[in-house]
Scaffold this motif. Sequence first.
Motif, mmCIF file in Angstrom:
data_model
loop_
_atom_site.group_PDB
_atom_site.id
_atom_site.type_symbol
_atom_site.label_atom_id
_atom_site.label_comp_id
_atom_site.label_asym_id
_atom_site.label_seq_id
_atom_site.Cartn_x
_atom_site.Cartn_y
_atom_site.Cartn_z
ATOM 1 N N LEU A 77 0.848 -1.208 0.000
ATOM 2 C CA LEU A 77 0.000 0.000 0.000
ATOM 3 C C LEU A 77 0.880 1.254 0.000
ATOM 4 O O LEU A 77 1.882 1.303 0.716
ATOM 5 C CB LEU A 77 -0.897 0.005 1.236
ATOM 6 N N GLY A 78 0.491 2.255 -0.768
ATOM 7 C CA GLY A 78 1.289 3.500 -0.835
ATOM 8 C C GLY A 78 2.705 3.158 -1.265
ATOM 9 O O GLY A 78 3.685 3.598 -0.679
ATOM 10 N N SER A 79 2.804 2.375 -2.349
ATOM 11 C CA SER A 79 4.064 1.711 -2.697
ATOM 12 C C SER A 79 5.130 2.665 -3.235
ATOM 13 O O SER A 79 6.315 2.363 -3.135
ATOM 14 C CB SER A 79 3.778 0.609 -3.721
ATOM 15 N N GLU B 181 11.103 0.731 -3.743
ATOM 16 C CA GLU B 181 12.551 0.497 -3.766
ATOM 17 C C GLU B 181 12.981 -0.454 -2.634
ATOM 18 O O GLU B 181 13.659 -1.457 -2.877
ATOM 19 C CB GLU B 181 13.235 1.868 -3.664
ATOM 20 N N LYS B 182 12.521 -0.145 -1.403
ATOM 21 C CA LYS B 182 12.897 -1.019 -0.261
ATOM 22 C C LYS B 182 12.236 -2.381 -0.352
ATOM 23 O O LYS B 182 12.719 -3.358 0.215
ATOM 24 C CB LYS B 182 12.428 -0.374 1.058
ATOM 25 N N THR B 183 11.102 -2.411 -1.040
ATOM 26 C CA THR B 183 10.324 -3.646 -1.146
ATOM 27 C C THR B 183 11.112 -4.730 -1.857
ATOM 28 O O THR B 183 10.852 -5.923 -1.689
ATOM 29 C CB THR B 183 9.016 -3.355 -1.908
ATOM 30 N N LEU C 183 -0.012 -0.793 -4.735
ATOM 31 C CA LEU C 183 -1.190 0.093 -4.871
ATOM 32 C C LEU C 183 -0.786 1.504 -4.472
ATOM 33 O O LEU C 183 -0.171 1.700 -3.418
ATOM 34 C CB LEU C 183 -2.320 -0.430 -3.972
ATOM 35 N N ASP C 184 -1.112 2.470 -5.295
ATOM 36 C CA ASP C 184 -0.747 3.857 -4.987
ATOM 37 C C ASP C 184 -1.720 4.794 -5.693
ATOM 38 O O ASP C 184 -2.340 4.424 -6.691
ATOM 39 C CB ASP C 184 0.694 4.135 -5.463
ATOM 40 N N VAL C 185 -1.838 6.023 -5.165
ATOM 41 C CA VAL C 185 -2.627 7.042 -5.882
ATOM 42 C C VAL C 185 -1.851 7.609 -7.062
ATOM 43 O O VAL C 185 -2.442 8.217 -7.943
ATOM 44 C CB VAL C 185 -3.017 8.264 -4.995
ATOM 45 N N GLY D 121 -5.143 3.221 -6.775
ATOM 46 C CA GLY D 121 -6.250 3.244 -5.820
ATOM 47 C C GLY D 121 -5.883 4.014 -4.571
ATOM 48 O O GLY D 121 -4.748 4.489 -4.419
ATOM 49 N N ASP D 122 -6.860 4.139 -3.695
ATOM 50 C CA ASP D 122 -6.708 4.909 -2.450
ATOM 51 C C ASP D 122 -6.821 3.918 -1.295
ATOM 52 O O ASP D 122 -7.842 3.235 -1.154
ATOM 53 C CB ASP D 122 -7.840 5.949 -2.398
ATOM 54 N N PHE D 123 -5.761 3.831 -0.472
ATOM 55 C CA PHE D 123 -5.804 2.826 0.595
ATOM 56 C C PHE D 123 -6.806 3.169 1.697
ATOM 57 O O PHE D 123 -7.036 2.359 2.583
ATOM 58 C CB PHE D 123 -4.406 2.512 1.154
ATOM 59 N N THR D 124 -7.386 4.354 1.659
ATOM 60 C CA THR D 124 -8.454 4.646 2.630
ATOM 61 C C THR D 124 -9.830 4.274 2.064
ATOM 62 O O THR D 124 -10.829 4.370 2.764
ATOM 63 C CB THR D 124 -8.467 6.146 3.047
HETATM 64 C C1 LIG Z 1 5.538 8.667 2.385
HETATM 65 S S1 LIG Z 1 5.412 7.987 0.759
HETATM 66 C C2 LIG Z 1 6.064 6.347 1.035
HETATM 67 C C3 LIG Z 1 6.501 5.659 -0.217
HETATM 68 C C4 LIG Z 1 7.134 4.264 -0.007
HETATM 69 N N1 LIG Z 1 6.166 3.317 0.546
HETATM 70 C C5 LIG Z 1 8.325 4.355 0.908
HETATM 71 O O1 LIG Z 1 8.325 3.673 1.935
HETATM 72 O O2 LIG Z 1 9.284 5.059 0.572
HETATM 73 C C6 LIG Z 1 3.672 7.725 0.665
HETATM 74 C C7 LIG Z 1 3.191 7.018 -0.604
HETATM 75 O O3 LIG Z 1 1.801 6.717 -0.440
HETATM 76 C C8 LIG Z 1 1.064 7.206 -1.549
HETATM 77 N N2 LIG Z 1 -0.229 7.628 -0.991
HETATM 78 C C9 LIG Z 1 -0.494 8.674 -0.166
HETATM 79 N N3 LIG Z 1 -1.786 8.676 0.200
HETATM 80 C C10 LIG Z 1 -2.356 7.600 -0.416
HETATM 81 C C11 LIG Z 1 -3.675 7.048 -0.415
HETATM 82 N N4 LIG Z 1 -4.645 7.616 0.295
HETATM 83 N N5 LIG Z 1 -3.888 5.923 -1.144
HETATM 84 C C12 LIG Z 1 -2.887 5.349 -1.874
HETATM 85 N N6 LIG Z 1 -1.622 5.825 -1.907
HETATM 86 C C13 LIG Z 1 -1.368 6.928 -1.183
HETATM 87 C C14 LIG Z 1 1.887 8.321 -2.151
HETATM 88 O O4 LIG Z 1 1.620 8.497 -3.527
HETATM 89 C C15 LIG Z 1 3.317 7.819 -1.883
HETATM 90 O O5 LIG Z 1 3.776 7.000 -2.923
#
Ligand SMILES: C[S@@+](CC[C@H](N)C(=O)[O-])C[C@H]1O[C@@H](n2cnc3c(N)ncnc32)[C@H](O)[C@@H]1O
Length: 321
Positions: A86-88, A92-94, A113-115, A141-144
Motif C-alpha cells: 500500500l502506498g508503494s 525500492e525497499k520492497t 497500490l498507490d494514488v 487506488g486509495d488505501f483509505t
Molecule cells: C511517504 S510515501 C512512502 C513511499 C514508499 N512506501 C516508501 O516507503 O518510501 C507515501 C506514498 O503513499 C502514496 N499515498 C499517499 N496517500 C495515499 C492514499 N490515500 N492511497 C494510496 N496511496 C497513497 C503516495 O503516492 C506515496 O507513494
Amino acid sequence: MSAEPLEIHLEQQDLDRGLREDVRVGLAATPKWLPPKWFYDARGSELFEEITRLPEYYPTRAERAVLAAHADDVAAMTGAKTLIELGSGSSEKTRLLLDAFTRHGDLGTFVPLDVSVSALRSSTEQIAAAYPGLRVRGIVGDFTRHLDRLPTGGRRLVAFLGGTIGNLLPAERAEFLTAMRAALETGDWLLVGTDLVKDPGVIVPAYDDAAGVTAEFNRNVLRVINRELGADFDVDAFRHVAVWDPRREWIEMRLRAEHPTGVRVLDTDVVFAAGEELRTEVSAKFRPEGVAAELTASGFDRRAFWTDPDGLFGVSLARAD
Ligand SMILES: C[S@@+](CC[C@H](N)C(=O)[O-])C[C@H]1O[C@@H](n2cnc3c(N)ncnc32)[C@H](O)[C@@H]1O
C-alpha cells in the motif's frame, strides 16, 4: 514477464472530485488543512524520492536496515503467495522483501497500490524487469477507500512501509486498520513500518532539510491545486514549516503565508492573513507498545517487532487473527 496494465480504481474524474471536495472542506476550516495524498503528482513523487536520499531523512535508511536484517524472517514466517504493498511509491525497499521471497518461498504475485499513476508505472515496469517469473499487478487506488478490492486467494502479506500509516490521524488509523483486517482472511499478514518517538532534534530536520527539498515537496500541493482546479495560489507567498507537537507526538508540515494573500479557487475567494498556516501533513511517531495495542484492537496479533540498530524506526509483523 512484463508488468500487467495498471488496474485503475481511481479514474481522473474520481481524483478531480476528491480534490475538489478536500479543497472545499479544508480551505473553509479553521485552521485550514489539506490531506497529504495530493502532494503526489509526478513531480511530488519525484520530490519524495529525493527526500528519501537526504542526509536528514533517516526513516528510509532505518527502515531499509530493518528489512535488510529481517526480510528472510518475513518470508519464512508468512509463506505468502501474494505480496500487496500500500502506498508503494517506487517500491525500492520492497525489493529486499522480493529478494527474500525469491530465496525462500514461492511468491507468485506482487500488487503495489498507490494514488500516483506515474510512480506505479515506473515501479511496476522496473520490478517486472528485475523479477522475471513474478506477476506484477499495479493498482491505482486509495488505501483509505479501496481495501475491499485487493486480490484474494492464497496466503497474502500486505506491506505498508515508509511510516505512511503515521499520515493518518488516530481515528483514521483505527478505521484503516479495521478495514484492513476486514479485507484479510485469518492467517494473512500485515507488515507495517512506523517511525518511532525520539529526540525532536532528530525528527524535525528530517521534515525541514537544509537543501529545501521538503519545502518544495510541501509547496507542490499548491501547484497541484493551481493546475488541476485552475486556482491562483501565489506559491512563493508560502513558507514551509515543520512543527513537533510533543503532546500528540507528531510532526505537522504546514505552509505559512508570509504576508496577507488570497486564492481564487472553485469560484470562491479564500483569504490568508499574514502568518496564517495551512496544515498539509501530520506524521505521527509511535511507541512500540502503542503500535501493538492498535494492531490488537483491530484484530491483528503482532508476532514480531524489529528496529534498526539505532532504534529509530520500527517494523511490526502481525497476523490477522
Ligand atoms: C511517504 S510515501 C512512502 C513511499 C514508499 N512506501 C516508501 O516507503 O518510501 C507515501 C506514498 O503513499 C502514496 N499515498 C499517499 N496517500 C495515499 C492514499 N490515500 N492511497 C494510496 N496511496 C497513497 C503516495 O503516492 C506515496 O507513494
